[in-house]
Design a protein around this motif. Structure first.
Motif, PDB file in Angstrom:
ATOM      1  N   LEU A  68      31.244  46.825  48.463  1.00  0.00           N
ATOM      2  CA  LEU A  68      30.611  47.875  48.426  1.00  0.00           C
ATOM      3  C   LEU A  68      31.649  49.310  48.387  1.00  0.00           C
ATOM      4  N   THR A  69      32.386  49.277  49.465  1.00  0.00           N
ATOM      5  CA  THR A  69      33.563  50.246  49.687  1.00  0.00           C
ATOM      6  C   THR A  69      34.708  50.052  48.905  1.00  0.00           C
ATOM      7  N   ARG A  70      35.119  48.848  48.624  1.00  0.00           N
ATOM      8  CA  ARG A  70      36.345  48.597  47.661  1.00  0.00           C
ATOM      9  C   ARG A  70      36.065  48.571  46.311  1.00  0.00           C
ATOM     10  N   VAL A  71      35.045  48.053  45.809  1.00  0.00           N
ATOM     11  CA  VAL A  71      34.656  47.880  44.562  1.00  0.00           C
ATOM     12  C   VAL A  71      33.682  48.961  43.931  1.00  0.00           C
ATOM     13  N   LEU A  72      32.939  49.201  44.844  1.00  0.00           N
ATOM     14  CA  LEU A  72      31.964  49.981  44.210  1.00  0.00           C
ATOM     15  C   LEU A  72      32.063  51.694  44.701  1.00  0.00           C
ATOM     16  N   GLN A  73      32.988  51.823  45.283  1.00  0.00           N
ATOM     17  CA  GLN A  73      33.586  53.039  45.943  1.00  0.00           C
ATOM     18  C   GLN A  73      32.556  53.904  47.047  1.00  0.00           C
ATOM     19  N   LEU A 134      35.602  44.294  38.469  1.00  0.00           N
ATOM     20  CA  LEU A 134      36.771  44.582  39.031  1.00  0.00           C
ATOM     21  C   LEU A 134      37.788  45.121  38.104  1.00  0.00           C
ATOM     22  N   LYS A 135      37.747  46.416  37.782  1.00  0.00           N
ATOM     23  CA  LYS A 135      38.728  47.207  36.699  1.00  0.00           C
ATOM     24  C   LYS A 135      39.164  48.140  37.486  1.00  0.00           C
ATOM     25  N   PRO A 136      40.301  48.441  37.381  1.00  0.00           N
ATOM     26  CA  PRO A 136      41.446  47.669  36.584  1.00  0.00           C
ATOM     27  C   PRO A 136      41.560  46.146  37.301  1.00  0.00           C
ATOM     28  N   GLU A 137      42.194  45.331  36.485  1.00  0.00           N
ATOM     29  CA  GLU A 137      42.473  44.055  37.069  1.00  0.00           C
ATOM     30  C   GLU A 137      43.287  43.907  38.235  1.00  0.00           C
ATOM     31  N   GLY A 138      42.754  43.151  39.010  1.00  0.00           N
ATOM     32  CA  GLY A 138      43.607  43.102  40.646  1.00  0.00           C
ATOM     33  C   GLY A 138      43.079  44.066  41.542  1.00  0.00           C
ATOM     34  N   CYS A 139      42.184  44.770  41.223  1.00  0.00           N
ATOM     35  CA  CYS A 139      41.444  45.775  42.490  1.00  0.00           C
ATOM     36  C   CYS A 139      40.638  45.052  43.046  1.00  0.00           C
ATOM     37  N   GLY A 140      40.324  45.631  44.286  1.00  0.00           N
ATOM     38  CA  GLY A 140      39.336  45.269  45.260  1.00  0.00           C
ATOM     39  C   GLY A 140      39.866  44.931  46.526  1.00  0.00           C
ATOM     40  N   GLU A 141      41.048  44.677  46.433  1.00  0.00           N
ATOM     41  CA  GLU A 141      41.860  44.411  47.924  1.00  0.00           C
ATOM     42  C   GLU A 141      42.181  45.427  48.435  1.00  0.00           C
ATOM     43  N   ARG A 142      42.648  45.360  49.889  1.00  0.00           N
ATOM     44  CA  ARG A 142      42.701  46.488  50.866  1.00  0.00           C
ATOM     45  C   ARG A 142      43.465  47.606  50.368  1.00  0.00           C
ATOM     46  N   GLU A 143      44.601  47.657  49.311  1.00  0.00           N
ATOM     47  CA  GLU A 143      45.234  48.786  48.904  1.00  0.00           C
ATOM     48  C   GLU A 143      44.834  49.225  47.845  1.00  0.00           C
ATOM     49  N   THR A 144      44.116  48.412  46.962  1.00  0.00           N
ATOM     50  CA  THR A 144      43.834  48.914  45.338  1.00  0.00           C
ATOM     51  C   THR A 144      42.346  48.966  45.207  1.00  0.00           C
ATOM     52  N   LEU A 145      41.756  50.152  45.104  1.00  0.00           N
ATOM     53  CA  LEU A 145      40.476  50.210  44.999  1.00  0.00           C
ATOM     54  C   LEU A 145      40.052  50.498  43.515  1.00  0.00           C
ATOM     55  N   CYS A 146      38.994  49.942  43.166  1.00  0.00           N
ATOM     56  CA  CYS A 146      38.386  49.859  41.872  1.00  0.00           C
ATOM     57  C   CYS A 146      38.117  51.303  41.331  1.00  0.00           C
ATOM     58  N   GLY A 147      37.734  51.293  40.023  1.00  0.00           N
ATOM     59  CA  GLY A 147      37.569  52.559  39.216  1.00  0.00           C
ATOM     60  C   GLY A 147      36.069  52.920  39.115  1.00  0.00           C
ATOM     61  N   PHE A 219      39.687  34.669  51.134  1.00  0.00           N
ATOM     62  CA  PHE A 219      39.859  35.188  49.720  1.00  0.00           C
ATOM     63  C   PHE A 219      39.461  36.151  49.370  1.00  0.00           C
ATOM     64  N   GLU A 220      38.283  36.572  49.720  1.00  0.00           N
ATOM     65  CA  GLU A 220      37.411  37.911  49.278  1.00  0.00           C
ATOM     66  C   GLU A 220      37.932  38.948  49.908  1.00  0.00           C
ATOM     67  N   ASP A 221      38.867  38.927  51.402  1.00  0.00           N
ATOM     68  CA  ASP A 221      39.447  39.971  51.678  1.00  0.00           C
ATOM     69  C   ASP A 221      40.737  40.494  51.113  1.00  0.00           C
ATOM     70  N   GLU A 222      41.299  39.288  50.556  1.00  0.00           N
ATOM     71  CA  GLU A 222      42.647  39.677  49.649  1.00  0.00           C
ATOM     72  C   GLU A 222      42.215  39.961  47.969  1.00  0.00           C
ATOM     73  N   GLY A 223      40.975  40.379  47.978  1.00  0.00           N
ATOM     74  CA  GLY A 223      40.649  40.708  46.735  1.00  0.00           C
ATOM     75  C   GLY A 223      40.095  39.997  45.585  1.00  0.00           C
ATOM     76  N   LYS A 224      39.989  38.615  46.057  1.00  0.00           N
ATOM     77  CA  LYS A 224      39.420  37.635  45.148  1.00  0.00           C
ATOM     78  C   LYS A 224      38.153  37.332  45.127  1.00  0.00           C
ATOM     79  N   TRP A 225      37.473  38.450  44.741  1.00  0.00           N
ATOM     80  CA  TRP A 225      35.892  38.422  44.757  1.00  0.00           C
ATOM     81  C   TRP A 225      35.330  37.431  43.728  1.00  0.00           C
ATOM     82  N   ALA A 226      35.858  37.389  42.722  1.00  0.00           N
ATOM     83  CA  ALA A 226      35.043  36.424  41.699  1.00  0.00           C
ATOM     84  C   ALA A 226      35.074  35.233  42.031  1.00  0.00           C
TER      85      ALA A 226
END
Length: 595
Positions: A68-73, A134-147, A219-226
């Motif tokens: 919720l915090t990393r992907v849905l902001q 998961l947009k942009p691709e590769g988002c959702g991990e500790r450093e890269t938040l999603c749009g 895996f999810e902590d590394e951003g591999k949510w799917a």
């Protein structure tokens, strides 16, 4: 034809077949063949099904707040609140699942339907996450938040996670009771297996969550949510296939109709006769002739309800004409159902405070661990992964209880046969005592964490030099307390619930956890409101180094001690159910029923 008498045999294709003694039937509605249905073959399939379903559930739930915090902001407070509501809703749905199972569908059909909903929700979550969130691709991990996401995409996410809540919540109380149905409690050989099943059921639940808390968590902590969500969906689907594969092997109890109507009839019938004197002789009460469930014998508590079974002259005439008004006259067994639930409620209420303690493991324990030294060399230990010690403790103490502690106590008490050395209510009390020890351990660790903490820090992760491994005792004690409290609770409510409300008995355990989440949130809010007066930081501030989390732990220990006192009083007051033809001692004396 039903096999209700002991040692009953029926002829199938000219051969005598031994049936179960508890009235269970097979998939086709015929008396259950003891040799070909139920027992550990069916039980193990259901335990594996439970493990796979739990793996899938925690594969979503263990990191949902991070999603919720990393992907849905969402901010931390909003995300934590949404997860608490979702978790509480899961267990509230257990009441719906139990109601439909006991009233209309039966346990097998309920388990199948809710698992289909569960798998559908997981697949929808996986597709929504992969294609839209998961947009942009590769988002959702500790450093890269999603749009930013559209309202439709957010709606799809919430529909999917609440389908998961409905599916898992509705399935959970039914699978526990359905597993117990595979063992004939009237057969001495199978009764011990029935009691053992609840211990192994809770072990399967914990082993399923172990994989989620380690592998999927990484895996999810590394951003591999799917990937994590698809793995959960695959696990739940495999569990569903396994469940359906055992269809021919299962034993079934028939559903008993809407319990709300049965309860209402007793209350209305007793109210209409409020001015009638309650009879002293129980032989004057109406017995009825309903053979759908075993008859419950009359007990002396809640005597005002006995008026519902008192026959007036008009009702005697109606009975002779087979024209009984069910809203004016109820059988003794139906009245005893209501009494049984009323007796269970005080015991159940005493379990909620324990659930408040239990929920700290997924919240406050993690925050405390995150503020400790979490590194060994260059390797970082996620604070949430310390729950592995809880799971290991559950596994160890289940073995110690069943193979060591209970046999020793039975030997000391000189109990032979199928009796238990430590009764279910005694085990629940022991669970409360261990929970107090867990909170005291956590409080002492927090005192030392503060002693070695850096007071000035912006991001306080790892701000104390005290190792996170000092949390091992509190996690291990929580695990030990679960074995005594939650396993004992499952056995107790399943055994003491009326025949037509067995799933409801299991749902009471799940609802206790749900209310524990809500009460915990309320308690934290109250504590923070009181402790932040006069510009103080409060006991649980964002920077734990400025707070007094130790005082919160001591508060929980004190509340649990008070709850233990109330529980002991309720346990001494409690009287177990009695069935026709069975001489059952009061639970406070022997805490067992031959159901």
């Amino acid at each position: 034809m039903a096999c209700l008498e002991l040692s009953k045999e029926v002829k199938v294709k000219g051969e005598e077949v031994e049936c179960t003694n508890d009235g269970t039937v097979d998939f086709y509605g015929m008396p259950a063949n003891r040799a070909k249905t139920g027992k550990w073959l069916a039980g193990i399939m259901l335990l594996l099904n439970q493990g796979l379903a739990t793996l899938a559930f925690f594969g979503v739930g263990v990191n949902l707040v991070l999603f919720l915090t990393r992907v849905l902001q969402q901010n931390n407070a909003e995300a934590a609140n949404n997860v608490s509501i979702w978790t509480g809703t899961v267990y509230i749905f257990s009441l719906l699942g139990a109601f439909l199972s006991d009233s209309y569908w039966g346990r097998f059909k309920s388990c199948a339907i809710f698992q289909v909903i569960y798998v559908t929700g997981l697949v929808l979550l996986s597709l929504t996450t992969q294609r839209y969130l998961l947009k942009p691709e590769g988002c959702g991990e500790r450093e890269t938040l999603c749009g930013v996401h559209s309202n439709m995409e957010i709606s799809l996410f919430y529909v999917s996670v609440y389908m998961i809540a409905l599916g898992y919540g509705g399935y959970q109380p039914n699978i526990a009771t359905f597993g117990a149905d595979q063992f004939d409690a009237r057969d001495p050989r199978e009764k011990q297996s029935k009691l053992a099943f609840f211990s192994y059921f809770y072990l399967a639940l914990n082993l399923g969550s172990l994989f989620s808390n380690t592998v999927l968590d990484y895996f999810e902590d590394e951003g591999k949510w799917a990937l994590g969500f698809w793995a959960s969906a695959a696990s739940a689907f495999a569990g569903l296939v396994l469940f359906l594969g055992g269809t021919a092997k299962y034993r079934h109890f028939r559903s008993s109709g809407n319990p709300i109507i049965r309860f209402s009839q007793v209350i209305v019938a007793a109210s209409k006769k409020w001015s009638v004197e309650t009879p002293e002789n129980e032989d004057e009460l109406y017995e009825g002739d309903d053979e759908s469930n075993r008859k419950m014998l009359h007990t002396h508590g809640f005597r005002f309800l006995d008026r519902a079974a008192l026959m007036t002259s008009k009702e005697q005439d109606n009975e002779k004409q087979s024209n009984r008004n069910q809203w004016r006259l109820c059988p003794v067994s139906q009245v005893e159902e209501v009494k049984c639930i009323l007796r269970l409620l005080p015991i159940w209420l005493c379990t909620i405070v324990y659930s408040v303690v239990f929920t700290q493991m997924a919240s406050i324990f993690v925050e405390q661990g995150d503020a400790m030294k979490t590194t060994i060399g260059n390797f970082r230990i996620p604070a949430a992964s310390m729950s592995t010690f809880d799971i290991m403790s559950v596994a160890v103490f289940i073995f110690l209880y069943r193979r060591v502690l209970d046999p020793i106590v039975k030997n000391i008490k000189k109990i032979k046969g199928e009796g238990q050395g430590i009764t279910q209510l005694q085990r629940m009390g022991i669970g409360l005592v261990i929970a107090v020890m867990a909170m005291l351990s956590a409080a002492i660790v927090e005192c030392y964490r503060l002693k070695y903490a850096k007071k000035e820090c912006t991001h306080c992760e790892g701000s104390s030099s005290l190792s996170i491994f000092w949390q091992v005792p509190q996690y291990s004690l929580i695990g030990a307390s679960e074995v005594f409290m939650y396993v004992g609770q499952l056995e107790f409510f399943n055994e003491q619930a009326p025949d037509g409300l067995k799933s409801f008995g299991s749902a009471l355990c799940m609802t206790s956890i749900s209310l524990g989440n809500y009460v915990s949130s309320l308690l934290v809010s109250v504590v923070m409101k009181i402790s932040t007066t006069d510009n103080m930081s409060g006991w649980i501030p964002g920077n734990l180094n400025e707070g007094h989390l130790d005082r919160f732990y001591f508060l929980l220990a004190g509340l649990t001690i008070l709850d233990l006192v109330a529980f002991i009083a309720c346990a001494k007051w409690y009287k177990g159910i009695k069935h026709d033809g069975e001489m059952i001692q009061q639970i406070k004396e022997e805490d067992k029923c031959e159901v």
